[in-house]
Design a protein around this motif. Sequence first.
Motif, PDB file in Angstrom:
ATOM      1  N   ARG A 138       2.321   1.972  -1.799  1.00  9.59           N
ATOM      2  CA  ARG A 138       2.022   1.451  -0.461  1.00  9.59           C
ATOM      3  C   ARG A 138       0.517   1.255  -0.279  1.00  9.59           C
ATOM      4  NH1 ARG A 138       4.294   1.860   5.025  1.00  9.59           N
ATOM      5  NH2 ARG A 138       2.555   1.974   6.517  1.00  9.59           N
ATOM      6  N   ARG A 139      -0.263   2.199  -0.765  1.00 10.19           N
ATOM      7  CA  ARG A 139      -1.716   2.085  -0.622  1.00 10.19           C
ATOM      8  C   ARG A 139      -2.260   0.889  -1.397  1.00 10.19           C
ATOM      9  NH1 ARG A 139      -4.685   8.017  -0.594  1.00 10.19           N
ATOM     10  NH2 ARG A 139      -4.310   8.414   1.613  1.00 10.19           N
ATOM     11  N   ILE A 140      -1.742   0.655  -2.592  1.00 10.00           N
ATOM     12  CA  ILE A 140      -2.175  -0.492  -3.383  1.00 10.00           C
ATOM     13  C   ILE A 140      -1.857  -1.792  -2.652  1.00 10.00           C
ATOM     14  CG2 ILE A 140      -1.782  -1.775  -5.525  1.00 10.00           C
ATOM     15  CD1 ILE A 140      -1.128   0.967  -6.830  1.00 10.00           C
ATOM     16  N   ILE A 141      -0.611  -1.891  -2.157  1.00  6.80           N
ATOM     17  CA  ILE A 141      -0.181  -3.102  -1.471  1.00  6.80           C
ATOM     18  C   ILE A 141      -0.943  -3.277  -0.161  1.00  6.80           C
ATOM     19  CG2 ILE A 141       1.777  -4.253  -0.389  1.00  6.80           C
ATOM     20  CD1 ILE A 141       3.576  -2.705  -2.417  1.00  6.80           C
TER      21      ILE A 141
ATOM     22  N   GLU B 289      -4.732  -6.078   3.364  1.00  6.23           N
ATOM     23  CA  GLU B 289      -5.895  -6.027   4.248  1.00  6.23           C
ATOM     24  C   GLU B 289      -6.932  -7.071   3.851  1.00  6.23           C
ATOM     25  OE1 GLU B 289      -6.718  -4.462   6.969  1.00  6.23           O
ATOM     26  OE2 GLU B 289      -4.901  -3.248   7.164  1.00  6.23           O
ATOM     27  N   ARG B 290      -7.052  -7.319   2.567  1.00  7.34           N
ATOM     28  CA  ARG B 290      -8.041  -8.288   2.092  1.00  7.34           C
ATOM     29  C   ARG B 290      -7.579  -9.732   2.253  1.00  7.34           C
ATOM     30  NH1 ARG B 290      -8.431  -4.276  -2.079  1.00  7.34           N
ATOM     31  NH2 ARG B 290      -6.976  -5.459  -3.384  1.00  7.34           N
ATOM     32  N   THR B 291      -6.249  -9.946   2.203  1.00  4.94           N
ATOM     33  CA  THR B 291      -5.766 -11.325   2.046  1.00  4.94           C
ATOM     34  C   THR B 291      -4.802 -11.808   3.113  1.00  4.94           C
ATOM     35  OG1 THR B 291      -3.847 -10.695   0.679  1.00  4.94           O
ATOM     36  CG2 THR B 291      -5.956 -11.019  -0.464  1.00  4.94           C
TER      37      THR B 291
ATOM     38  N   PRO C 292       3.694   1.076 -10.186  1.00  5.32           N
ATOM     39  CA  PRO C 292       2.465   0.973  -9.388  1.00  5.32           C
ATOM     40  C   PRO C 292       1.347   0.229 -10.114  1.00  5.32           C
ATOM     41  CG  PRO C 292       3.428   3.133  -9.104  1.00  5.32           C
ATOM     42  CD  PRO C 292       4.241   2.447 -10.162  1.00  5.32           C
ATOM     43  N   GLU C 293       1.243   0.424 -11.409  1.00  2.00           N
ATOM     44  CA  GLU C 293       0.179  -0.246 -12.154  1.00  2.00           C
ATOM     45  C   GLU C 293       0.420  -1.747 -12.249  1.00  2.00           C
ATOM     46  OE1 GLU C 293      -3.260  -1.077 -13.876  1.00  2.00           O
ATOM     47  OE2 GLU C 293      -2.699   0.824 -12.928  1.00  2.00           O
ATOM     48  N   THR C 294       1.668  -2.183 -12.492  1.00  2.00           N
ATOM     49  CA  THR C 294       1.921  -3.632 -12.539  1.00  2.00           C
ATOM     50  C   THR C 294       1.722  -4.259 -11.164  1.00  2.00           C
ATOM     51  OG1 THR C 294       4.321  -3.302 -12.261  1.00  2.00           O
ATOM     52  CG2 THR C 294       3.490  -3.495 -14.507  1.00  2.00           C
ATOM     53  N   ILE C 295       2.048  -3.515 -10.103  1.00  2.00           N
ATOM     54  CA  ILE C 295       1.787  -4.020  -8.752  1.00  2.00           C
ATOM     55  C   ILE C 295       0.299  -4.283  -8.578  1.00  2.00           C
ATOM     56  CG2 ILE C 295       1.773  -3.411  -6.293  1.00  2.00           C
ATOM     57  CD1 ILE C 295       4.388  -1.918  -6.755  1.00  2.00           C
ATOM     58  N   ARG C 296      -0.520  -3.318  -9.013  1.00  2.00           N
ATOM     59  CA  ARG C 296      -1.972  -3.477  -8.902  1.00  2.00           C
ATOM     60  C   ARG C 296      -2.457  -4.710  -9.684  1.00  2.00           C
ATOM     61  NH1 ARG C 296      -5.404   0.604  -7.782  1.00  2.00           N
ATOM     62  NH2 ARG C 296      -3.903   2.172  -8.516  1.00  2.00           N
ATOM     63  N   VAL C 297      -1.942  -4.877 -10.901  1.00  2.00           N
ATOM     64  CA  VAL C 297      -2.366  -6.001 -11.733  1.00  2.00           C
ATOM     65  C   VAL C 297      -1.916  -7.323 -11.134  1.00  2.00           C
ATOM     66  CG1 VAL C 297      -2.047  -7.111 -13.976  1.00  2.00           C
ATOM     67  CG2 VAL C 297      -2.444  -4.641 -13.850  1.00  2.00           C
TER      68      VAL C 297
ATOM     69  N   LEU D  94      -1.085  -8.110  -7.996  1.00  2.00           N
ATOM     70  CA  LEU D  94      -1.776  -8.455  -6.749  1.00  2.00           C
ATOM     71  C   LEU D  94      -3.232  -8.820  -7.023  1.00  2.00           C
ATOM     72  CD1 LEU D  94      -0.316  -5.855  -4.235  1.00  2.00           C
ATOM     73  CD2 LEU D  94       0.277  -8.278  -4.506  1.00  2.00           C
ATOM     74  N   GLY D  95      -3.848  -8.162  -7.999  1.00  2.00           N
ATOM     75  CA  GLY D  95      -5.222  -8.520  -8.355  1.00  2.00           C
ATOM     76  C   GLY D  95      -5.309  -9.947  -8.861  1.00  2.00           C
ATOM     77  N   ARG D  96      -4.381 -10.319  -9.726  1.00  2.00           N
ATOM     78  CA  ARG D  96      -4.379 -11.682 -10.266  1.00  2.00           C
ATOM     79  C   ARG D  96      -4.040 -12.699  -9.188  1.00  2.00           C
ATOM     80  NH1 ARG D  96      -1.447 -10.838 -16.229  1.00  2.00           N
ATOM     81  NH2 ARG D  96      -3.179  -9.634 -17.158  1.00  2.00           N
ATOM     82  N   LEU D  97      -3.118 -12.318  -8.294  1.00  2.00           N
ATOM     83  CA  LEU D  97      -2.748 -13.213  -7.199  1.00  2.00           C
ATOM     84  C   LEU D  97      -3.967 -13.501  -6.327  1.00  2.00           C
ATOM     85  CD1 LEU D  97       0.069 -14.402  -6.503  1.00  2.00           C
ATOM     86  CD2 LEU D  97       0.287 -12.628  -4.762  1.00  2.00           C
ATOM     87  N   GLU D  98      -4.717 -12.466  -6.001  1.00  2.00           N
ATOM     88  CA  GLU D  98      -5.939 -12.634  -5.219  1.00  2.00           C
ATOM     89  C   GLU D  98      -6.948 -13.507  -5.962  1.00  2.00           C
ATOM     90  OE1 GLU D  98      -7.822  -9.208  -3.421  1.00  2.00           O
ATOM     91  OE2 GLU D  98      -5.940  -8.085  -3.550  1.00  2.00           O
ATOM     92  N   ASP D  99      -7.107 -13.254  -7.250  1.00  2.00           N
ATOM     93  CA  ASP D  99      -8.080 -14.016  -8.033  1.00  2.00           C
ATOM     94  C   ASP D  99      -7.764 -15.503  -8.020  1.00  2.00           C
ATOM     95  OD1 ASP D  99      -9.405 -11.690  -8.668  1.00  2.00           O
ATOM     96  OD2 ASP D  99      -8.501 -11.480 -10.657  1.00  2.00           O
TER      97      ASP D  99
END
Length: 460
Positions: A150-153, A158-160, A338-343, A345-350
Amino acid sequence: MNPILNSDSYKYSHFAQYPPETAAISAYIEARPGGQHDQVLFFGLQMFLKQYLSQPVTMADVDEAEEMITAHGLPFNRGGWELLVSRHNGMLPLLIEALPEGALVPTGTPLVQVRNTDPDFFWLPTFIETALLRAVWYPSTVATVSHGARRIIAASLERTCDEPGAVLPFRLHDFGARGTTSFEQAGIGGVAHLVNFLGTDTVSALVYARKFYQEPMAGFSIPAAEHSTMTSWGEDRETEAYRNMLTQFAGPGKMVAVVSDSYDLYRAVKKIWGEELKAEVEASGGTLVVRPDSGDATRVPIDTVEMLGEIFGFTLNQKGYRVLNPAVRVIQGDGVTPETIRVILGRLEDQGWSAENLAFGMGSGLLQKVNRDTLRFAMKANARQDVDGNWHGINKNPKTDPGKASKRYRQAVVMEGGRPLAVALKDLGNRENLLQPVWRDGELLIDWTLAQIRQRAAGA
């Protein structure tokens, strides 16, 4: 279930191993530092208290347990169990203290503490370790993993995303029921996830939320396809299978999820959803959720978002990120951790996309790929009371593994500098002890609702 048989074999000989002057034993449960998370979200004790400790021990239980345990090769404390039935009507003479469920605390913080209330049952607090520790470590670990996701998401939203609070509750969906070992595990782990989110396909979680936490409806889902319902049409009628999903379930304000990788995901998105059924998707007034279910989990869902953006269009939100046409969204339910979620979402933002375009479904990674060592859970005795009423601190401190050292003396938890801190109860002074009695001699003293627990966890 015979309550006497809910233990480990070696526990049955422990009644004869304590010093003869022992009148009480205190023990506590913590997630020791050094696990996969620095904080633990405490949850699940109330289910155990209602389901198991509320069941009285009977003489029939004593007879059955004696027969089994002696045949098993161990001594059986028949006198003690008979006394429990006659003096306490079969209810365990225990005081259990705990933090409020939903509390998020640093690892190393006592979550639960138990002691006997009748000196003839000094052996009982540690006898129930097997059942009590199991009742705490599993749901607390699932709740912690879910809260970490939840914190990662939440950070990405919040950023996007313009309205992250409205989107967050449905970003991680529980797909884990079939990967668990039993209905009970799915219910316990499933409701632990629902402390943090509102999306689930684990129906037993709804049952447990209603039964143990007074929540009439704890989670929600939508109509969704599986591979059998799509492949039963045959590859040559894949378009008809998808159209049937729209006909049956699409409509204004409605959502329908369709797994689209049975044959060729990229063809399905570009040709079927993007050409043959594009007008029907847009005309439905609802939202088609495309589910890619195979391939590289960190690449395929992003490709799917990109393809849908090219086909159905997008807008830029106030934070400058692209948001798909409301007619389409994506859910990734394969290979999610959780780690794939982080990756992802990071790529999606990029690539300029808002996190609101993509939801996640987590299965075994949420409910099954955890164990007691994920958060290094342990239950250890911390004090012994003698017949004169004096408490003596006890603990383990192995030189071969200092990380397994346990806490000495009965414990309290106080707030210091805005953080929970473990202190010896004898040093509490006039500070408030966050470990509060929740169970005494067969009586439930606090009955948390899921709504209260969710509010507490959300504010952590």
